[in-house]
Motif scaffolding. Structure first.
Motif, PDB file in Angstrom:
ATOM      1  N   VAL A 246     -10.885   5.048  -3.428  1.00  0.00           N
ATOM      2  CA  VAL A 246      -9.903   5.746  -2.391  1.00  0.00           C
ATOM      3  C   VAL A 246      -9.914   7.004  -2.601  1.00  0.00           C
TER       4      VAL A 246
ATOM      5  N   LYS B 197      -0.200   3.730  -3.188  1.00  0.00           N
ATOM      6  CA  LYS B 197      -1.524   4.140  -3.020  1.00  0.00           C
ATOM      7  C   LYS B 197      -1.646   5.874  -2.827  1.00  0.00           C
TER       8      LYS B 197
ATOM      9  N   MET C  43       0.653  -1.322  -0.006  1.00  0.00           N
ATOM     10  CA  MET C  43       0.147  -0.055  -0.024  1.00  0.00           C
ATOM     11  C   MET C  43       0.993   1.355  -0.009  1.00  0.00           C
TER      12      MET C  43
ATOM     13  N   ASN D 202     -11.836  -0.952   4.498  1.00  0.00           N
ATOM     14  CA  ASN D 202     -12.952  -0.067   3.836  1.00  0.00           C
ATOM     15  C   ASN D 202     -14.260  -0.102   4.700  1.00  0.00           C
TER      16      ASN D 202
ATOM     17  N   ILE E 228      -8.078  -0.257   2.656  1.00  0.00           N
ATOM     18  CA  ILE E 228      -7.634   0.486   3.670  1.00  0.00           C
ATOM     19  C   ILE E 228      -8.234   0.139   4.856  1.00  0.00           C
ATOM     20  N   GLN E 229      -7.996  -0.560   6.026  1.00  0.00           N
ATOM     21  CA  GLN E 229      -8.540  -0.703   7.266  1.00  0.00           C
ATOM     22  C   GLN E 229      -9.935  -1.332   6.843  1.00  0.00           C
TER      23      GLN E 229
ATOM     24  N   GLY F 139      -8.730   4.985   8.614  1.00  0.00           N
ATOM     25  CA  GLY F 139      -8.222   4.983   7.324  1.00  0.00           C
ATOM     26  C   GLY F 139      -6.568   4.913   7.771  1.00  0.00           C
ATOM     27  N   SER F 140      -5.739   5.489   6.787  1.00  0.00           N
ATOM     28  CA  SER F 140      -4.423   5.643   6.976  1.00  0.00           C
ATOM     29  C   SER F 140      -4.053   7.170   6.964  1.00  0.00           C
TER      30      SER F 140
ATOM     31  N   SER G 124       3.411   8.950   4.688  1.00  0.00           N
ATOM     32  CA  SER G 124       2.526   8.125   5.584  1.00  0.00           C
ATOM     33  C   SER G 124       2.570   8.413   6.911  1.00  0.00           C
TER      34      SER G 124
END
Ligand code: ATP
Ligand code: MN
Ligand code: MN
Length: 353
Positions: A254, A208, A136, A247, A244-245, A179-180, A195
């Protein structure tokens, strides 16, 4: 850095309805279910927060059937998190319980260690981190840059004093999205993407993070915005969506929801209104705004406020809320600025594996 295990005192013991073998102990702003009669108000204890990973030692073996987690191996084959017993949020007889208490006798000399002392390392405790899906992030350029503040929020359970001190202050409440963490910056004519903890290679087409930055044309737009505003800046938000997590909001693509715009020349967050304007002119969208509140809440009341469904998907539990003033103010208890999270305990029970 969270202090996972500390010496604390039991500030209150309360009965739990329809339960005679257990009761509720209050430690800081946390509520912990304990065996009835095990502790008394004023007792000095060792308290381990949720997300503590206790080592495989005889004294913790009683946790095996409910809490054991095998070692987590990262993408490079290294042990990211060792095997151990993971402390999570649970619900017993309708009562949420967060964390675990031990008698001070667990530590040699425990009696003489002052309240508030961190004993995480002494007990061999580390932080439980769920495995990060490989692929990711993409290629790493380096560590998180020092000229950008890292995204983080303190838990309300630790902020009893701050809540008292800031009583009467108007706070903005936004939904905390699961999420991130994403950061993009324009600093001294350089563009970068990060990140939560790393600086990502902005040329890596597989990432991503890079893809989302490109889809919003952030490199060009941040440069332009910086010229317009007269200072370097970073935008920080939560990346959510497929992959991600889990979704949780069941999104088709995304996307990014912004919670910070930082003036990198001063290190300060933009005020709420100016931040909304900048987010809009960048073609971005902010995290969901929920309401304004005048702070006059107990920790329990703020946790209650965190409960509910997500604005993004009414069949998904909300992870929680983030509260902060309209203008950044200095706050010693949260490491610099007043801003904190209240996590929905129901979300933790459901999703926090
Ligand atoms: P902990 O330190 O408590 O173990 P953590 O540091 O991994 O947990 P989170 O519990 O996810 O992080 O809380 C902080 C993060 O919440 C921020 O880094 C940010 O990415 C994210 N976040 C999501 N929604 C918001 C929001 N509305 N406002 C601020 N931050 C948000
Ligand atoms: Mn944190
Ligand atoms: Mn998070």
């Amino acid at each position: 850095m969270r202090k996972l295990a500390t010496l604390q005192t039991i500030s209150a013991i309360e009965p739990i309805t329809n339960a005679d073998s257990i009761e509720l102990a209050r430690i800081l702003g946390w509520a912990v279910v304990v065996k009835r009669g095990e502790y008394r108000v004023g007792d000095k204890i060792i308290y381990c927060e949720i997300d503590s990973l206790l080592p495989e030692r005889p004294e913790f073996e009683f946790l095996r059937s409910n809490c054991f987690k095998p070692a987590q191996i990262d993408a490079t084959g290294r042990i990211a998190v060792p095997a151990g017993f993971r402390i999570r949020t649970i619900k017993l007889r309708g009562q949420y319980s967060q964390g675990i208490c031990f008698p001070v006798s667990l530590l040699p000399n425990g009696d003489h260690i002052p309240i508030g002392t961190e004993v995480t390392a002494e007990l061999g405790i580390v932080k439980w981190e769920p495995p990060i899906p490989a692929g990711m992030v993409g290629k790493i350029k380096g560590p998180f840059p020092s000229f950008v503040p890292k995204t983080d929020e303190t838990r309300v359970q630790l902020l009893a004093n701050a809540l008292e001190r800031h009583k009467g202050k108007e706070l903005i409440v936004t939904e905390k999205l699961d999420g991130s963490s994403f950061t993009a910056f324009h600093y001294q004519s350089q563009f970068g993407i990060c990140s939560r903890n790393q600086w990502i290679d902005e040329m890596d087409g597989t990432s991503k993070y890079v893809a989302i930055a490109e889809s919003f044309h952030l490199k060009e737009k941040l440069a332009e915005m910086s010229k317009q505003l007269g200072f370097d800046l970073a935008v920080q938000g939560e990346m959510i969506g497929p992959g991600i997590q889990g979704n949780k909001y069941r999104l088709e693509f995304v996307t990014l929801r912004i919670f910070n715009v930082v003036n990198l020349t001063t290190g300060m967050l933009l005020d709420f209104d100016q931040m909304q304007e900048v987010i809009k002119s960048l073609g971005l969208v902010a995290v969901p705004f929920l309401e304004k509140v005048t702070l006059n809440h107990s920790i329990d009341e703020l946790i209650k406020l965190a409960e509910g469904k997500s604005v993004l998907n009414s069949s998904t539990l909300r992870e929680g809320i983030v509260l902060r003033p309209i203008s950044q103010t200095f706050e010693p208890d949260t490491g610099g600025r007043l801003s904190f999270k209240a996590i929905n305990p129901a979300f933790l029970v459901k999703y926090d594996e």
